[in-house]
Design a protein around this motif. Structure first.
Motif, mmCIF file in Angstrom:
data_model
loop_
_atom_site.group_PDB
_atom_site.id
_atom_site.type_symbol
_atom_site.label_atom_id
_atom_site.label_comp_id
_atom_site.label_asym_id
_atom_site.label_seq_id
_atom_site.Cartn_x
_atom_site.Cartn_y
_atom_site.Cartn_z
ATOM 1 N N SER A 229 18.224 -47.355 9.209
ATOM 2 C CA SER A 229 18.920 -47.251 7.929
ATOM 3 C C SER A 229 18.932 -48.675 7.132
ATOM 4 O O SER A 229 18.750 -49.710 7.788
ATOM 5 C CB SER A 229 20.397 -46.986 8.175
ATOM 6 O OG SER A 229 21.233 -47.383 7.106
ATOM 7 N N THR A 230 18.993 -48.671 5.776
ATOM 8 C CA THR A 230 19.083 -49.941 5.216
ATOM 9 C C THR A 230 20.561 -50.477 4.864
ATOM 10 O O THR A 230 20.887 -51.521 4.496
ATOM 11 C CB THR A 230 18.312 -49.963 3.757
ATOM 12 O OG1 THR A 230 19.040 -48.827 3.055
ATOM 13 C CG2 THR A 230 16.942 -49.574 4.183
ATOM 14 N N ASP A 231 21.643 -49.564 5.237
ATOM 15 C CA ASP A 231 23.159 -49.858 5.061
ATOM 16 C C ASP A 231 23.439 -50.756 6.275
ATOM 17 O O ASP A 231 23.165 -50.273 7.353
ATOM 18 C CB ASP A 231 23.765 -48.624 5.420
ATOM 19 C CG ASP A 231 25.096 -48.611 4.972
ATOM 20 O OD1 ASP A 231 25.810 -49.753 4.695
ATOM 21 O OD2 ASP A 231 26.097 -47.757 5.331
ATOM 22 N N ALA B 120 25.955 -40.617 9.041
ATOM 23 C CA ALA B 120 26.377 -42.123 9.569
ATOM 24 C C ALA B 120 27.884 -42.162 9.740
ATOM 25 O O ALA B 120 28.549 -41.549 8.862
ATOM 26 C CB ALA B 120 25.964 -43.119 8.617
ATOM 27 N N GLY C 74 21.673 -38.067 7.485
ATOM 28 C CA GLY C 74 22.971 -38.700 6.854
ATOM 29 C C GLY C 74 24.037 -38.652 7.348
ATOM 30 O O GLY C 74 25.172 -38.605 6.551
ATOM 31 N N MET D 213 19.988 -45.822 14.745
ATOM 32 C CA MET D 213 20.689 -45.546 13.552
ATOM 33 C C MET D 213 20.525 -46.686 12.337
ATOM 34 O O MET D 213 20.094 -46.996 11.378
ATOM 35 C CB MET D 213 22.278 -45.177 13.395
ATOM 36 C CG MET D 213 22.320 -43.726 13.918
ATOM 37 S SD MET D 213 23.955 -43.173 13.776
ATOM 38 C CE MET D 213 24.020 -42.836 11.994
ATOM 39 N N ALA E 205 20.654 -40.423 11.671
ATOM 40 C CA ALA E 205 20.226 -41.354 10.430
ATOM 41 C C ALA E 205 19.531 -40.526 9.396
ATOM 42 O O ALA E 205 19.822 -40.690 8.210
ATOM 43 C CB ALA E 205 19.488 -42.487 10.889
ATOM 44 N N HIS E 206 18.481 -39.791 9.789
ATOM 45 C CA HIS E 206 17.694 -39.126 9.103
ATOM 46 C C HIS E 206 18.096 -38.007 8.110
ATOM 47 O O HIS E 206 17.930 -37.727 7.083
ATOM 48 C CB HIS E 206 16.342 -38.410 9.743
ATOM 49 C CG HIS E 206 15.586 -37.594 8.899
ATOM 50 N ND1 HIS E 206 14.578 -38.114 8.032
ATOM 51 C CD2 HIS E 206 15.339 -36.146 8.783
ATOM 52 C CE1 HIS E 206 14.028 -37.200 7.352
ATOM 53 N NE2 HIS E 206 14.276 -35.994 7.908
#
Length: 170
Positions: A75-77, A48, A46, A71, A43-44
């Motif tokens: 994440s805000t996703d 995903a 990127g 993850m 996650a850190h």
């Protein structure tokens, strides 16, 4: 040309309890922590995935679960990847892993493959024979990020250099 990312993840540390077959071996406490650490790292950085292809073994499924939870927390996703459990990822050899990746849908940009040694390490070495592959292979919870331009179907030996590696330790 479309840029593709293939993330290879060896399952986290598994236990070997008496009376439990290999397919049902669970993660150890450290394995659960390492899976979460791997997810936080992904996650850190990127990475995903759009698609996760995971061995059906209990330890790989538990590894993916730990990665997914970490993850999601990092994440805000709100989107989540498609997840497929493929028998070919359990002891069918690194050529079967490559064939599985080559069959990934063309609209997928990032794939996370969760598997076992020696196959996951052999696939990484096949994709990047000049890379810094450890002679003992990837460690448990080890990650190798391979990138290339082109279609999944055209991926072959030497076709995807490793651009990042990490070994998670909780």
């Amino acid at each position: 040309m479309t840029s593709r990312t293939l993330v290879l993840l060896r399952h986290a540390k598994a236990d070997r309890p008496d009376g439990i077959g290999d397919l049902e071996r669970p993660l150890t406490e450290r394995g659960h922590a390492d899976a979460a650490a791997a997810g936080a790292w992904l996650a850190h950085h990127g990475y995903a995935p759009d698609l996760v292809i995971c061995s059906p073994a209990r330890r790989t499924r538990q590894t993916w679960h730990g990665v997914a939870v970490a993850m999601a927390e990092a994440s805000t996703d709100a989107s989540s990847p498609t997840v497929r459990y493929e028998a070919a990822l359990y002891a069918e050899g690194h050529h079967a892993l490559l064939a599985t990746v080559k069959a990934v849908p063309a609209d997928t940009s990032t794939v996370l493959l969760v598997g076992h040694n020696p196959d996951i390490s052999l696939l990484s070495a096949m994709l990047d024979p000049d890379g810094a592959n450890d002679s003992d292979g990837m460690r448990t919870s080890g990650l190798a990020v391979h990138r290339f331009d082109g279609d999944w179907a055209s991926l072959g030996a030497g076709g995807a250099p490793a651009t990042d590696t990490h070994t998670a330790r909780g």
